[in-house]
Design an enzyme around this catalytic site. Structure first.
Site, short mmCIF file in Angstrom:
data_model
loop_
_atom_site.label_atom_id
_atom_site.label_comp_id
_atom_site.label_asym_id
_atom_site.label_seq_id
_atom_site.Cartn_x
_atom_site.Cartn_y
_atom_site.Cartn_z
CE LYS A 283 -1.51 -3.77 -5.57
NZ LYS A 283 -1.64 -3.11 -4.35
CD GLU A 290 1.30 4.62 -8.08
OE1 GLU A 290 1.32 4.46 -7.38
OE2 GLU A 290 -0.22 3.88 -8.47
#
Length: 463
Positions: A283, A290
């Site tokens: 990831k 965000e």
């Protein structure tokens, strides 16, 4: 410890009541502004001969010592002294003795705190304006690199028409320019001095409010003392402008998050603005984008919180005003951090031009080109729209795209269609031909960049 205002009282509060009523845990952020306001005030008291020059100089010397201790990080604040004003006054008393009590002549904590917040917010907004100028410059520079980069344009998050990626970036330049203008315009309402209004009614002493305003760098003074101590419009306007700005940053962050995904792969953020997973080794998450998207909600919350606080308050000062600061501080710090992070992300993001271009190949974003082609040859646009709609349906049912349809088949649909249709359907042609004012045509994007650069240069040249 006796309260500086305790003469009227016989009893003492319990510690938990003192802690509930105290604001020093957060208003210590105003220490620098509080000392500056006190220095201006005591100089005015000396200038108007309300205080003897010798006593005024003692107070000035004591305040300058506190100023230095603040810079050194050696000032220690106490809940027992409630707020920043009483803490500074208590420490001044410890430095110079009872003459410190004369500093509060002809002023109140009401005009003192309002002055502190005007000073704090003026400094903050000027810093935001500077960061917005820099961020807008970054967007223009990145747009300059991508005038000819072709990407899908979206409506409803569906492919709509091919556009220049530079054009897309310049849309955010325009949003941020409106933010820049809103913050710049708000400065004149922040740049007012409440000092000298005292509690609400002014003072019997022959003070000079313009003197303190000039000392503190304010352009003017409040014309009405009641308004001066109870006005929080300047904070509300700041929070409103901040909400606009955060909404714009959040929209861009939403796109960054999408563009970074496996399905899009339009851009890649550097490691500086990404994080990993504690369980999934592959990831690379756009966490900074965000977080900015998430922090937008807290900024909105501060605006609605203060609007709700203010809606039922009678004139003039009320203890409710103690709740006006934390949201202002948090918004200031949030905005400044978000602007820096967005600036870094835009500067360093890697744009996958090939992926963007490929996304305009196997889609129907060129459908409008075919409709415009037919309309330009005299077919009513509504008929052209219907013809192309049916062709798109046929392609989705049988496979393929508009550029795959043979010329012979096109000519059975309309004899107006000729060999040049295939050039018209190319993304490059579609973008290039949209040369109306403000459009995505390469020449128009270049013009937008030139106008933006001139605008940014003019801002730099302002005094």
């Amino acid at each position: 410890m006796d309260k500086l205002w305790g003469g009227r009282f016989q009893g003492k509060n319990e510690q938990w009541i003192d802690e509930f009523g105290a604001s020093i845990s957060f208003d210590q952020k105003l220490a620098e502004q509080d000392i500056l306001g006190s220095l201006a005030h005591v100089r005015m008291l000396a200038n108007t001969e309300i205080l003897p020059a010798e006593e005024a100089q003692q107070i000035i010397s004591g305040l300058e010592k506190l100023q230095q201790r603040l810079k050194d990080g050696t000032l220690h604040f106490s809940v027992a002294n409630e707020d920043i004003h009483l803490n500074i006054e208590k420490m001044l008393h410890e430095e110079i003795g009872s003459v410190a009590g004369k500093l509060h002549t002809a002023r109140s904590r009401n005009d003192q705190v309002a002055t502190d917040m005007h000073l704090y917010l003026k400094e903050t907004v000027l810093e935001i304006i500077d960061k917005l100028h820099h961020l807008r410059t970054t967007f223009v520079n990145k747009a300059t690199e991508h005038v000819a980069t072709i990407a899908p344009g979206y409506t409803h998050l569906q492919h709509a028409q091919p556009i220049s990626f530079g054009h897309h970036l310049l849309a955010y330049y325009q949003m941020l320019t409106r933010d820049y203008e809103r913050f710049s315009e708000s400065v004149k309402r922040i740049d007012l001095s409440p000092l000298g209004s005292a509690a609400l009614a002014g003072t019997t002493f022959p003070i000079d409010r313009q003197f303190t305003a000039t000392e503190l760098g304010f352009t003017n003074v409040y014309a009405n003392t009641l308004d001066a101590v109870s006005d929080r419009d300047f904070i509300l306007e700041f929070l409103s402008n901040a909400s606009f700005l955060m909404m714009h940053l959040s929209r861009f962050c939403e796109e960054i998050i999408l563009w970074c995904s496996y399905e899009f792969q339009y851009i890649e953020l550097t490691d500086t603005f990404s994080t990993g997973s504690s369980i999934m080794p592959q990831k690379k998450n756009p966490d900074m984008a965000e977080l900015i998207r998430g922090k937008t909600g807290r900024v909105y919350g501060h605006l609605f919180g203060l609007l709700t606080l203010m809606k039922g308050l009678p004139l003039a000062y009320n203890k409710d005003f103690q709740e006006d600061k934390e949201g202002m501080f948090d918004t200031s710090e949030t905005i400044l951090a978000c602007l820096s992070i967005i600036d870094g992300m835009v500067q360093t993001m890697n744009v996958n031009k090939a992926r963007m271009y490929a996304a305009t190949q196997n889609d129907f974003s060129n459908a409008t080109e075919l409709a415009d082609y037919l309309a330009a040859k005299g077919l009513p646009f509504r008929q052209a729209h219907e013809i192309v709609g049916k062709l798109v349906l046929r392609c989705t049912q049988q496979g393929g795209y508009l550029q795959d349809i043979p010329l012979q088949e096109y000519q059975t649909i309309s004899p107006l269609i000729e060999e040049d249709i295939y050039d018209a359907l190319r993304p490059e042609t579609a973008v290039k031909r949209r040369n109306s004012l403000g459009g995505t045509g390469f020449d128009q994007v270049q013009q937008q960049i030139e106008v933006a650069m001139a605008q940014l240069q003019a801002e730099k040249n302002q005094p």
